[in-house]
Write an enzyme that holds these catalytic residues in place. Structure first.
Site, PDB file in Angstrom:
ATOM      1  CE1 TYR A  70      98.735 -21.566  79.185  1.00 32.31           C
ATOM      2  CE2 TYR A  70      97.745 -23.496  80.201  1.00 32.31           C
ATOM      3  CZ  TYR A  70      98.311 -22.248  80.312  1.00 32.31           C
ATOM      4  OH  TYR A  70      98.475 -21.680  81.549  1.00 32.31           O
ATOM      5  CE  LYS A 104     106.196  -7.667  74.811  1.00 30.66           C
ATOM      6  NZ  LYS A 104     106.296  -6.535  75.739  1.00 30.66           N
ATOM      7  CG  ASP A 162      97.396 -19.042  83.342  1.00 28.30           C
ATOM      8  OD1 ASP A 162      96.508 -19.284  84.184  1.00 28.30           O
ATOM      9  OD2 ASP A 162      98.579 -19.424  83.469  1.00 28.30           O
ATOM     10  CG  ASP A 180      96.303 -16.540  88.898  1.00 29.12           C
ATOM     11  OD1 ASP A 180      95.243 -16.995  88.421  1.00 29.12           O
ATOM     12  OD2 ASP A 180      97.117 -17.234  89.527  1.00 29.12           O
TER      13      ASP A 180
HETATM   14  C1  IPM Z   1      93.973 -21.806  85.182  1.00 27.89           C
HETATM   15  C2  IPM Z   1      95.060 -22.664  85.756  1.00 27.89           C
HETATM   16  C3  IPM Z   1      95.456 -23.738  84.759  1.00 27.89           C
HETATM   17  C4  IPM Z   1      95.932 -23.049  83.507  1.00 27.89           C
HETATM   18  C5  IPM Z   1      96.500 -24.733  85.282  1.00 27.89           C
HETATM   19  C6  IPM Z   1      96.011 -25.459  86.520  1.00 27.89           C
HETATM   20  C7  IPM Z   1      96.957 -25.720  84.262  1.00 27.89           C
HETATM   21  O1  IPM Z   1      96.144 -21.877  86.110  1.00 27.89           O
HETATM   22  O2  IPM Z   1      92.892 -22.331  84.889  1.00 27.89           O
HETATM   23  O3  IPM Z   1      94.181 -20.607  85.024  1.00 27.89           O
HETATM   24  O4  IPM Z   1      97.089 -22.640  83.414  1.00 27.89           O
HETATM   25  O5  IPM Z   1      95.128 -22.871  82.594  1.00 27.89           O
HETATM   26 MG    MG Z   2      95.796 -19.818  85.919  1.00 27.08          MG
END
Ligand code: IPM
Ligand code: MG
Length: 385
Positions: free
Chosen positions: A144, A201, A257, A261
């Site tokens: 990022y 990794k 990230d 999810d």
């Molecule tokens: C999160 C989201 C963000 C990220 C996006 C919206 C840029 O997926 O907070 O996990 O990737 O950090």
């Molecule tokens: Mg995310």
């Protein structure tokens, strides 16, 4: 003195879940005798379409002087910056980078009664008391890092590069944060051992060899916390197969990230998953789901992730200010959420119910008021930081 909270509701369903979060925050304020000064600012892709800015000029300075920040969600399908980036993302990254919120703390906790939509059926798949870990995601570097670009040579030679930056300082502070969190928690459900899993990794990436070396240095200072290592690919299957083995996991930005999810499924889905973006001086709390434009304006989505973000904020603020009322309010909010989920009557569609977003918010808020009269459980474990 009133605690100053900036509210950034944002796009899509952001304002709807923010409304419910604020409803619960106000209920907690009443029940526990706390005073908040709430400062809302518009922001996001829709605001960009109207004004050409992603948020008003005064919003960031206000965030800098706030006690804490709540964010709904940013992102509108039609709102793109001239360079093609999603308009509104600079609100999120402006806060993460601009306020140096280096630890993205994402609790993965399955509350009793929560059913999952797998194979088109709602069932309770995992055992609630076996899913209770926290992913601490590095939040200011990795993939990022805004060191990226494209080289358009035309045709098949077009090229795009993203630099993945891992620094000793960036790794050290977030890994230390993870160990400090593990010390305060009650250990992994499996064996009640305090454990920090180093996710990386490092079998391939140079940055992650540095990451792992720093992990070992930090770990040496915490003899009471067990060391554990997982490559990110393997980690994704292990948390599904044996979530009970995990207590705290610390991961570079992009891996955290993706893993969170996936981990959200273990706790009932994105409708429940909350996160805190925490630095040494500032913190911002948000549901980890996006702005879900297709459901915007329908009073349909689950506000629980936002409400749990409020709960994390109360806990962080209370711990930081050594304010017992705020810490008690955080416990009260969590108990109220757990109560609504366990009862299973007022649930949104994602959990197999038919209730509206606002009905869930009201149900939780009512229980926060009621919980004031109940003796507080001292055994309940704090979520997150
Ligand atoms: C999160 C989201 C963000 C990220 C996006 C919206 C840029 O997926 O907070 O996990 O990737 O950090
Ligand atoms: Mg995310």
């Amino acid at each position: 003195m009133a605690h100053k909270i900036v509210l950034l509701a944002g796009d899509g369903t952001g304002p709807e879940v923010m409304r419910e979060g604020v409803k619960v925050l106000r209920a907690a304020a009443d029940a526990y005798g706390i005073s908040f000064d709430l400062l809302p600012y518009p922001c996001g892709g829709e605001y960009y379409l109207k004004t050409g800015d992603e948020w008003p000029k005064e919003a960031f300075p206000s965030c800098k002087t706030a006690d804490a920040i709540l964010l709904g969600a940013v992102g509108h399908p039609d709102a793109r910056l001239p360079n093609g980036d999603l308009a509104g993302a600079n609100v999120l990254f402006g806060l993460r980078f601009g306020l140096d919120l280096y630890a993205n703390v994402r609790p993965v906790k399955l509350y009793p009664g929560v059913r999952h939509k797998l194979h088109d059926e709602f069932k309770q798949v995992w055992k609630p008391n076996l899913v209770d870990f926290v992913v601490v995601r590095e939040n200011t570097e990795g993939l990022y890092t805004p060191a990226r670009g494209t080289l358009s040579r035309g045709g098949t030679d077009e090229l795009a590069v993203d630099s993945r930056v891992v620094t000793r300082k960036g790794s050290e502070r977030v890994i230390r944060f993870a160990f400090e969190l593990a010390v305060r928690r009650g250990g992994a459900p499996k064996d009640r051992k305090h454990r920090v899993t180093c996710v990386d990794k490092s079998n391939v990436l140079a940055g992650d060899r540095l990451w792992r070396a720093v992990y070992d240095e930090v770990a040496a200072k915490y003899p009471g916390v067990e060391r554990d290592y997982a490559y990110i690919d393997a980690f994704t299957q292990w948390i599904v197969r044996s979530p009970e083995a995990y207590d705290v996991a610390v991961a570079p930005n992009e891996f955290g990230d993706i893993a969170t999810d996936l981990a959200a499924v273990l706790q009932g889905g994105m409708g429940i998953a909350a996160g805190g973006n925490i630095g040494d001086k500032h913190a911002m709390f948000e549901p980890i789901h996006g702005s879900t434009p297709k459901y915007a304006g329908q009073d349909k989505v689950d506000p629980i992730a936002m409400i749990l973000a409020v709960q994390m904020m109360l806990d962080w603020l209370g711990t930081r200010k050594s304010d017992a009322k705020l810490v008690a309010a955080a416990k009260g909010v969590e108990a109220a959420v757990a109560g609504v989920l366990a009862e299973g009557k007022v649930l949104t569609y994602d959990l197999g119910g038919t209730a509206k977003c606002s009905e869930v918010g009201t149900a939780v808020a009512k229980r926060v008021v009621a919980s004031d009269a109940r003796p507080m459980s001292t055994k309940r474990r704090a979520r997150g930081a």
